[in-house]
Write a protein that holds these residues in place. Structure first.
Motif, short mmCIF file in Angstrom:
data_model
loop_
_atom_site.label_atom_id
_atom_site.label_comp_id
_atom_site.label_asym_id
_atom_site.label_seq_id
_atom_site.Cartn_x
_atom_site.Cartn_y
_atom_site.Cartn_z
N GLU A 63 10.86 7.77 -3.13
CA GLU A 63 11.60 6.82 -2.31
C GLU A 63 10.73 5.31 -2.04
O GLU A 63 9.63 5.24 -2.56
CB GLU A 63 11.35 7.15 -0.49
N ALA A 64 11.68 4.27 -2.16
CA ALA A 64 10.77 2.77 -2.31
C ALA A 64 10.53 2.46 -1.01
O ALA A 64 11.04 2.96 0.11
CB ALA A 64 11.92 2.00 -2.71
N ALA A 65 9.34 1.79 -0.66
CA ALA A 65 8.91 1.30 0.53
C ALA A 65 9.69 0.13 0.81
O ALA A 65 10.60 -0.44 0.30
CB ALA A 65 7.28 0.79 0.35
N TRP A 66 9.81 0.07 2.25
CA TRP A 66 10.86 -0.98 2.90
C TRP A 66 10.31 -2.57 2.44
O TRP A 66 8.98 -2.73 2.18
CB TRP A 66 10.83 -0.76 4.30
N ARG A 82 0.62 -1.16 0.12
CA ARG A 82 -0.09 0.06 0.21
C ARG A 82 0.74 1.29 0.07
O ARG A 82 0.57 2.19 -0.76
CB ARG A 82 -0.83 0.06 1.11
N LEU A 83 2.07 1.18 0.92
CA LEU A 83 2.91 2.21 0.72
C LEU A 83 3.54 2.72 -0.57
O LEU A 83 4.03 3.70 -0.89
CB LEU A 83 3.96 2.10 1.73
N GLU A 84 3.60 1.70 -1.49
CA GLU A 84 4.26 1.70 -2.73
C GLU A 84 3.19 2.76 -3.47
O GLU A 84 3.98 3.46 -4.34
CB GLU A 84 4.49 0.17 -3.55
N TYR A 85 2.04 2.58 -3.64
CA TYR A 85 1.11 3.43 -4.30
C TYR A 85 0.06 4.67 -3.93
O TYR A 85 -0.33 5.46 -4.60
CB TYR A 85 0.54 2.30 -5.29
N ASP A 86 0.10 4.53 -2.74
CA ASP A 86 -0.78 5.49 -1.87
C ASP A 86 -0.26 6.65 -1.50
O ASP A 86 0.46 6.78 -0.59
CB ASP A 86 -1.50 4.40 -0.43
N PHE A 103 -0.93 7.46 2.22
CA PHE A 103 -0.02 6.92 3.23
C PHE A 103 1.40 7.42 3.27
O PHE A 103 2.15 7.46 4.32
CB PHE A 103 0.19 5.30 2.81
N ARG A 104 1.99 7.60 1.89
CA ARG A 104 3.21 8.42 2.04
C ARG A 104 3.36 9.68 2.85
O ARG A 104 4.26 9.84 3.61
CB ARG A 104 3.82 8.28 0.61
N TRP A 105 2.39 10.39 2.53
CA TRP A 105 2.53 11.74 3.34
C TRP A 105 2.21 11.46 4.59
O TRP A 105 2.95 12.01 5.56
CB TRP A 105 1.27 12.33 2.80
N PHE A 106 1.59 10.60 5.22
CA PHE A 106 1.36 10.38 6.73
C PHE A 106 2.53 9.63 7.36
O PHE A 106 3.04 10.32 8.33
CB PHE A 106 0.08 9.28 7.02
#
Length: 364
Positions: free
Chosen positions: A100-103, A83-87, A90-93
Motif C-alpha cells: 500500500e502507498a502512504a497517504w 517514514r511510512l513509505e519505507y519503515d 511503522f506500517r505494521w503499527f
C-alpha cells in the motif's frame, strides 16, 4: 464516508510484517492497548462520517500514525508520510500493507481535522485508562495538577492593533519579515490581537520574563503511577490554571471519602482552597508565604500525607517535559485553540502509552 481499518496485500506479498517485529518490542504492548481503546470508540467514529461517499482514511489508522509522530519526534506530516513509505515497523503499527502507498500529507491532515468535532483526543485518553489492566495502576484518591505554557505558532510581529486607527506605525522596510521596533509601545490583549492565530494570548510567565504569544496546557496526574488522567488546553490567563484545575478534579470529587490534590504555590489562594474543600478535596498545595499569608495552615501540613503529596506532585513536570520535547509540543505547529488542544491532549495519551509497557510488566 469512513474508511475501513483492514490491512491489505498479505495474500500477494512475500513480506510478513507480523514476523518482522520482534516479540518483545514495546510497541506490541502499546498496539494492543491502542486497539482496545479504538474498539470502544467505534460509535464515536461512526457519528463523524457519512454512510455514503468515497471512503476516507480510517480514523483508527489516523490515530495510530499520529501516535508514532509523537513517539518518534517527527516534526511534520510530510516527514511522517515519508517514514511510512519505507519503515516496516511503522506500517505494521499503523495497519497498512507492504504494497500500500502512504497517504498524501495534505489528505492526512484534512482527515485528521475531522476528529476535532467529536473530541476524540479526550475520549481516546479516557479509553486507554479505563481498560482493566491499566485501571488497576491508577490511584483514585490522590492527584496532582499543574499547567505549562505552549508557545503559539505566531510571531510577535503578528500581534497588531485591533483598531486600524491606533496610530501605531507600520514596520519599516518591505518583504514578509520586515524589521519592527516594539520598544516604548504599550500592547495588551485588550487592544491587540495576533493576525496569525487570534486565539493566542500575550502572557508573561513571571517578573522579568518576556511576554510571549501562547496557550496554557493543563494536566491532572494520579499519584500512584504518575499517569495523566485528564488534560485540556485554555487561553493564557492569570486565572486559567486554577479554573482548569477545578474543572479537571470535579469528576473525581464529592465522594464519601475525601481525595487530595497537590499543586505548586500558584494555586495557594483562599478562593481556590475554599472551592476545593467545598468539593470534599483536601488541598495539598505548596505554601506561598512571599509577603502574604498562606491559605494552607497547620491543619493540613501536619499530616504525613501532605509531605508525600508535595514530593510526588513534581512528577507531573516529567509528563510536561516529555510532551514538550519528545512530542514536540513546546511550540505548537497548529493554529486555533481547537487544533492545539487536540494535539496537547493526544500527546498526554501518548505519554501514558510510552510508560505503560514497563508499568504493566512491573505489576505482573
Amino acid at each position: 464516508m469512513r474508511g475501513g481499518d483492514e490491512r491489505s496485500g498479505e495474500l500477494f506479498s512475500y513480506v510478513d510484517l507480523e514476523k518482522r517485529v520482534r516479540a518483545d518490542h514495546p510497541l506490541r504492548v502499546i498496539r494492543g492497548i491502542v486497539n482496545e481503546a479504538l474498539a470502544t470508540l467505534e460509535r464515536d467514529f461512526s457519528a463523524l462520517y457519512s454512510p455514503i461517499g468515497r471512503p476516507s482514511v480510517a480514523p483508527e489508522k489516523l490515530l495510530r500514525a499520529t501516535l508514532l509522530q509523537a513517539f518518534y519526534s517527527i516534526r511534520s506530516e510530510r516527514q511522517l508520510m515519508e517514514r511510512l513509505e519505507y519503515d516496516l515497523l511503522f506500517r505494521w503499527f499503523v495497519g497498512i500493507g507492504v504494497d500500500e502507498a502512504a497517504w498524501d500529507h495534505s489528505s492526512f491532515s484534512t482527515n485528521r481535522d475531522r476528529l476535532l468535532e467529536g473530541d476524540i483526543a479526550a475520549k481516546f485518553l479516557s479509553a486507554v485508562l479505563s481498560q482493566p489492566r491499566v485501571k488497576r495502576l491508577l490511584s483514585s484518591d490522590h492527584f496532582s495538577v499543574d499547567g505549562t505554557l505552549i508557545e503559539a505558532w505566531a510571531s510577535m510581529k503578528s500581534f497588531k492593533p485591533k483598531s486600524p486607527s491606533s496610530g501605531e506605525e507600520p514596520p519599516a522596510g518591505g518583504g514578509r519579515n520586515a524589521e519592527a521596533n516594539f520598544h516604548g509601545q504599550k500592547r495588551s490583549i485588550e487592544t491587540h490581537a495576533s493576525t496569525t492565530d487570534p486565539d493566542a494570548r500575550l502572557y508573561r510567565k513571571g517578573p522579568g520574563k518576556e511576554a510571549r504569544l501562547c496557550f496554557i496546557g493543563h494536566g491532572l496526574m494520579e499519584n500512584r503511577s504518575g499517569l495523566l488522567v485528564d488534560a485540556c488546553l485554555t487561553e493564557a490567563d492569570g486565572h486559567a490554571e486554577r479554573v482548569a484545575a477545578l474543572h479537571l478534579i470535579e469528576p473525581y470529587a464529592d465522594r464519601p471519602r475525601p481525595i487530595t490534590l497537590g499543586g505548586d504555590k500558584g494555586f495557594d489562594s483562599a478562593d481556590f482552597v475554599n472551592e476545593l474543600r467545598s468539593m470534599k478535596v483536601t488541598p495539598h498545595l505548596a505554601q506561598n508565604t512571599s509577603r502574604r499569608r498562606s491559605a494552607i495552615d497547620g491543619r493540613t501540613t501536619r499530616h504525613d500525607g501532605y509531605a508525600v503529596s508535595q514530593r510526588i506532585r513534581k512528577r507531573i513536570e516529567e509528563a510536561f517535559g516529555w510532551i514538550k520535547t519528545v512530542a514536540l509540543q513546546e511550540r505548537t505547529r497548529f493554529r486555533g485553540i481547537g487544533r492545539v488542544g487536540f494535539a496537547f491532549t493526544f500527546a498526554a495519551a501518548a505519554y501514558n502509552l510510552v510508560r505503560l509497557p514497563k508499568l504493566l510488566a512491573e505489576a505482573g
